[in-house]
Write an enzyme that holds these catalytic residues in place. Structure first.
Site: not given
Ligand code: 26W
Length: 826
Positions: A359, A547-548, A553, A655, A659
Site C-alpha cells: 500500500h 485525508k491524513r 499529500k 480512495t 468518494k
C-alpha cells in the site's frame, strides 16, 4: 426485503421492550444514548437470524474462505449502514418517527469504531462490505483495540489528541465468543529433540509467556442478500484467572501483572500512518492477532476436512500490507510443529495460501525489525524465517551466480534486520499494488529485483470504495435522485451509473443535480457554524482536502496557495474573484511534529483570513476537527472540488479521490495513484490536472533532487508567501513556522530541501486553480462536469475490486443464502 419479524409494529414493540429490559425505563424517559442501544439491539436480533442462516449455507456449500488479515479496520458507524443493507432503513425511519425519534440524531449517538488510521483501514472496511454483498465467504481478522484512533481536538489552533474510549458505553454490534479463545505464546526458547520414530528433529517451544486471545465477532451485512459475514477482532486476557488461592499465596501481584501484560497488547492502535515505529508492542500486536486468526482458520478447516495438505483449496490469507506478514512463518510453524508436515510439504501449502498487498512506496513505512527483538520475542517464528531466508538466498545465488549485490538487496534478513516485505514477496503467491501507476512503480523501481525474478506473482488491483456507504447512506438525496432516473441497479452494480450520462445536457436534470449539491452544502455549512463558529456561504466554491496529514499529500501546498490568493485579493481588491471556502480535515500522527505544525498554520491562516473584513468574505478557511468516517460521509456529499495533490509517485492509490468523484466533485490533482485512472474514466476536460509527472519526480530523485531556491529567488510572489511564514503575518511568534519555511529551502544546507516539490509545482497548481474558478463560473458547464464525474465513477466500486481479487487471486465460490423463515414457508 423487509421480513415479517421486522415490520413496523413488531419493531416498535421490540424497541420499547429493550428500553424496558435494558434500562427499566419507559420510552419517553430514555436518553438518546439508551434509545440508540435499544434500537441497535433490535436490529442486531434481525441480523443474528441472517448470520445463522449464512453460517448454515456456508456449512452446506463448503466454499473457499478468504481471511483478510489487517491491523486496521476503519468501520465507521454500523447502525445506519446495517439498516440500509438489510433493506429496512426507510421502514425503520418511519417507525422511529412514529415513536417520536429522529433517526439522524440516533445515528449520531453511535461512536465511530475507528480501529484504523486512514486509507488502508478504510479499504479493509469497504472490502468486507463488498465481499458480503457479492456473496463470498470472508472473515476480517484484526485486533479489538480498546482505544482506536485518537479523537482530535483543536485547541488554540493546535491538534490535541484525546483517547477514543469507543467501548465505554458498550458496543451493541459485537458478540463475544469466549468458546473460540486461542493461546498465543511469546518469548522463551526452542528445544530440539530427535524423534526416533520419524527420524526427524522436533522443535519444542518452552519457557514462553502465554496470552489468551478472545474473539469478538462483528456482523458484516451484505446488501439485501441475507448474507452476514464476520469481522473477527481479538481481545487479550491473562491465561490464569486469579482465584482466591492467588491471594493466599501472595500471587496477587503476579496475577495482576499477567493481566496487564495481556491488556497492553490490545490497548491502543498505533496512530502512525506510513511510518514504521519499531516498537516491541507493535510486533506483539502483529503476532497476537496473526497467530490467533491462523489457529482459528486451521481449526475450522479441520472440522470438515482431513487432508491438511489441501488447505489451500479452501483457505486463502490476504495480508493487508506487511503488518500481518508473520502469517507466513506462523502457518509454517503450525503445519510443521503441530500438523507434522515436513518443510517441503509445509512450504508448498503455505506458498499457495498467502498473498500480499503493498500500500505504499514511502521508504519510511517499510517494516524492518531488529533481529535481536524479533528472535527474543518469537524464537520459533524467527528460526523459521531464518530457514526461509537461507533457502531463498540459495535460489538467488543459483539465478545470479556471484552477484552479491542481489543478495544484499533481496535477502529477507540482512544487516541485523528482518525485512517483512521481502518475506511477504518470497512466500506470497501474489503481490499486488493498489493502482496501475503504483503497481508499475513497484515493478520498475521499488521491487524491481523481485519482479525480475518472479514476474508471475505481480499484479494490479486498483482500489475501490463502497457506494453503499459513500452514496446510498452519505448522500441520501442524490441516491434517491439517481434511482429515480436510472433505477436501483447501481447500488449493487456501479457500472450502471454510466446511464446517467444521457442527462449530461439535460438542463432540468443538471439543475436538480446541483440543487442536491446545494442542500448538502447547506448541511455542511450548518455543521461548520456549529463546530467552528465560522459562517460559510453555501454559494461559494467548497474546495475540500480531507485525508491524513502527511507532507507528501501536500496540505502545505494548498494553504500556501490560499495565502497567495489572499495576497492577490488584498493587492487587487477590484479583481474578479469567485468566493471560495477552503475546507481541511486531517489527523496528524501524534509524534509527527511538522505535520502538527501544518495544522497550526492552517488554523492561523484561517484566523487572519476569516477575520479580515477588507476581503469581503471572498475566502474562508475552515479546519474541520476530528475528521473521521462519519463526518467524511457528509463532507464528500457537499464538496465541489476534490483536492488530490500529492507529489506524483507518492500516493499509492488514494480512495478519498473516488468518494468525491462518486458524489460529483471534479478532481483537482496530480497524475498520481488512482487519479490517473479517474481522469481516464471521466476525461481530461472534466478534471483539473497539474504538476510534475511521476517520471519527472523519480528522475529528479535519482539525480540528487531539485533546486527550490531558484524558484524562491526568481518568483517574487512565491517568495512573499514564504516570507509571511516568518514575518509575523500569521503568528506574532515569528519562529513558530520557521521549521516549515526551512524545510522548503536550502537555508540549512539540507540535502533534501522541499522533498515534496511544493515550490516546483506551485505555479502549475495556481494555474489549475484558475481553471477551476473559470469553470465554476460557467454554471451549466460546471453542472455537467459534476454530473459526469458521478456518471463515470463506475469503475471505482470496491465490488469491482473484490471481483478482480476473486477472479485472479482468491478463486472463491459464490454462495446464495436463503432465509430459514422463507425456506420454512416453501
Ligand atoms: C508501519 C506503519 C504504517 C502504518 C500504515 C505503514 C503504512 C501504513 C499504511 C500503508 C498507510 C496507508 O494507509 N496507505 C494507504 O493505503 C490506501 C489503500 O490502499 C491507499 O489508497 C493510499 O494511497 C495509501 O497511502
Amino acid at each position: 426485503m423487509i421480513d415479517k419479524q421486522f415490520d413496523k409494529e413488531t419493531f416498535k414493540k421490540s424497541v420499547k421492550d429493550n428500553v424496558k429490559f435494558l434500562y427499566r425505563r419507559k420510552l419517553e424517559e430514555a436518553t438518546q444514548e439508551q434509545l440508540f442501544q435499544a434500537v441497535s439491539y433490535t436490529v442486531k436480533d434481525v441480523i443474528i437470524d441472517n448470520w445463522l442462516d449464512t453460517q448454515n449455507a456456508y456449512e452446506a456449500q463448503d466454499p473457499k474462505i478468504v481471511y483478510y488479515m489487517s491491523m486496521e479496520f476503519l468501520m465507521g458507524r454500523a447502525l445506519g449502514n446495517n439498516l440500509l443493507n438489510l433493506g429496512a432503513y426507510g421502514e425503520v425511519k418511519e417507525a422511529l418517527e412514529e415513536l417520536g425519534i429522529d433517526i439522524n440524531a440516533l445515528e449520531d449517538q453511535e461512536p465511530d469504531p475507528a480501529l484504523g488510521n486512514g486509507g488502508l483501514g478504510r479499504l479493509a472496511a469497504c472490502f468486507l462490505d463488498s465481499l458480503a454483498t457479492l456473496g463470498y465467504s470472508a472473515y476480517g481478522c484484526g485486533i479489538r483495540y480498546r482505544y482506536g484512533m485518537f479523537k482530535q481536538e483543536i485547541r488554540d489552533g493546535y491538534q490535541v489528541e484525546v483517547p477514543d474510549a469507543w467501548l465505554e458505553e458498550g458496543y451493541p454490534f459485537e458478540l463475544r465468543r469466549p468458546e473460540y479463545a486461542k493461546e498465543v505464546h511469546f518469548g522463551g526458547y526452542v528445544r530440539v529433540e530427535y524423534d526416533q520414530a520419524t527420524g526427524q528433529n522436533k522443535f519444542i517451544h518452552e519457557g514462553y509467556q502465554a496470552v489468551k486471545a478472545i474473539p469478538y465477532d462483528m456482523p458484516i451485512v451484505g446488501y439485501e442478500n441475507n448474507v452476514v459475514n464476520t469481522l473477527r477482532i481479538w481481545d487479550a486476557a491473562a491465561i490464569e484467572e486469579f482465584g482466591f488461592d492467588s491471594f493466599d499465596k501472595g500471587d496477587y501481584k503476579k496475577a495482576v501483572e499477567q493481566e496487564n501484560l495481556a491488556k497492553d497488547i490490545v490497548n491502543v492502535l498505533y496512530p502512525n500512518d506510513n511510518k514504521m515505529s519499531g516498537k516491541e508492542l507493535r510486533l506483539k500486536q502483529q503476532y497476537f492477532f496473526v497467530s490467533a486468526s491462523i489457529q482459528a482458520a486451521i481449526e475450522k478447516y479441520k472440522k470438515t476436512h482431513d487432508d491438511i495438505k489441501k488447505l489451500h483449496e479452501k483457505v486463502v490469507f490476504q495480508m493487508n500490507d506487511t503488518h500481518p506478514t508473520m502469517a507466513v512463518a506462523e502457518l509454517m510453524r503450525i503445519l510443521m510443529d503441530q500438523e507434522g508436515l515436513g518443510w517441503d510439504d509445509a512450504w508448498a501449502v503455505t506458498t499457495k495460501c498467502v498473498a500480499y498487498t503493498n500500500h505504499t512506496i514511502m521508504a519510511e513505512a517499510l517494516e524492518k525489525w531488529p533481529i535481536e527483538l524479533f528472535s527474543r520475542l518469537l524464537p520459533r517464528v524467527y528460526q523459521i524465517i531464518e530457514e526461509i531466508n537461507r533457502r531463498f538466498i540459495i535460489e538467488v545465488q543459483n539465478r545470479y551466480p556471484g552477484n552479491y549485490e542481489k543478495i544484499k538487496k533481496m535477502a529477507i534478513i540482512y544487516d541485523g534486520q528482518v525485512k517483512m516485505a521481502h518475506l511477504a514477496i518470497v512466500a506470497g503467491f501474489s503481490v499486488n499494488g493498489v493502482a496501475r501507476l503504483h503497481t508499475e512503480i513497484l515493478k520498475n523501481q521499488e521491487l524491481k529485483d523481485f519482479y525480475e525474478m518472479m514476474p508471475e506473482k505481480f499484479n494490479n488491483k486498483t482500489n475501490g470504495i463502497t457506494q453503499r456507504r459513500f452514496l446510498l447512506h452519505g448522500n441520501q438525496n442524490l441516491a434517491a435522485w439517481i434511482t429515480d432516473h436510472i433505477g436501483p441497479d447501481w447500488i449493487t452494480d456501479l457500472s450502471q451509473i454510466s446511464k446517467l450520462k444521457v442527462y449530461a445536457d439535460d438542463e432540468k436534470a443538471l439543475q436538480e443535480f446541483m440543487n442536491i449539491k446545494f442542500q448538502n452544502k447547506q448541511r455542511l455549512a450548518k455543521y461548520i457554524l456549529e463546530h467552528n463558529g465560522v459562517e460559510v456561504d453555501p454559494h461559494s466554491i467548497f474546495d475540500v482536502q480531507v485525508k491524513r496529514l502527511h507532507e507528501y499529500k501536500r496540505q502545505l501546498l494548498n494553504i500556501l496557495h490560499v495565502i497567495y490568493l489572499y495576497n492577490q485579493i488584498k493587492l487587487h481588491p477590484e479583481m474578479e474573484f469567485y468566493p471560495r471556502t477552503f475546507i481541511f480535515g486531517a489527523k496528524a500522527s501524534a509524534a509527527y511534529e511538522r505535520a502538527k505544525k501544518i495544522i497550526k498554520l492552517i488554523n492561523c491562516v484561517a484566523d487572519v483570513v476569516n477575520n479580515d473584513s477588507s476581503i469581503n468574505g471572498k475566502i474562508k478557511v475552515v479546519f474541520i476537527e476530528n475528521y473521521r468516517v462519519s463526518n467524511a460521509e457528509m463532507i464528500f456529499a457537499a464538496a465541489d472540488v476534490s483536492e488530490q495533490i500529492s507529489t506524483a509517485s507518492k500516493e499509492a492509490s488514494g480512495t478519498g479521490n473516488m468518494k468525491f468523484m462518486l458524489n460529483g466533485a471534479p478532481t483537482l490533482g496530480t497524475m498520481d495513484g488512482a487519479n490517473v485512472e479517474i481522469v481516464e474514466e471521466v476525461g481530461q476536460e472534466n478534471a483539473f490536472i497539474f504538476g510534475m509527472s511521476a517520471d519527472q519526480i523519480i528522475n529528479y530523485e535519482n539525480h540528487g533532487g531539485y533546486d527550490p531556491d531558484f524558484i524562491y529567488n526568481t518568483d517574487a510572489e512565491i517568495r512573499q508567501v514564504l516570507m509571511q511564514l516568518i514575518n509575523g503575518t500569521f503568528s506574532s511568534d515569528t519562529e513558530l513556522f520557521r521549521d516549515i519555511y526551512d524545510s522548503l529551502l536550502n537555508t540549512k544546507n539540507c540535502s533534501r530541501a522541499d522533498q515534496y516539490f511544493i515550490l516546483g509545482d506551485f505555479r502549475s497548481y495556481a494555474e489549475a486553480q484558475k481553471r477551476v474558478e473559470a469553470a465554476y463560473k460557467d454554471e451549466k458547464k460546471w453542472a455537467k462536469m459534476a454530473l459526469l464525474n458521478t456518471a463515470c465513477s463506475g469503475k471505482f466500486s470496491s465490488d469491482r475490486t473484490i471481483q478482480e481479487y476473486v477472479d485472479d487471486i482468491w478463486h472463491l465460490d459464490k454462495v446464495t443464502v436463503t432465509k430459514s423463515s422463507e425456506a420454512a414457508e416453501k
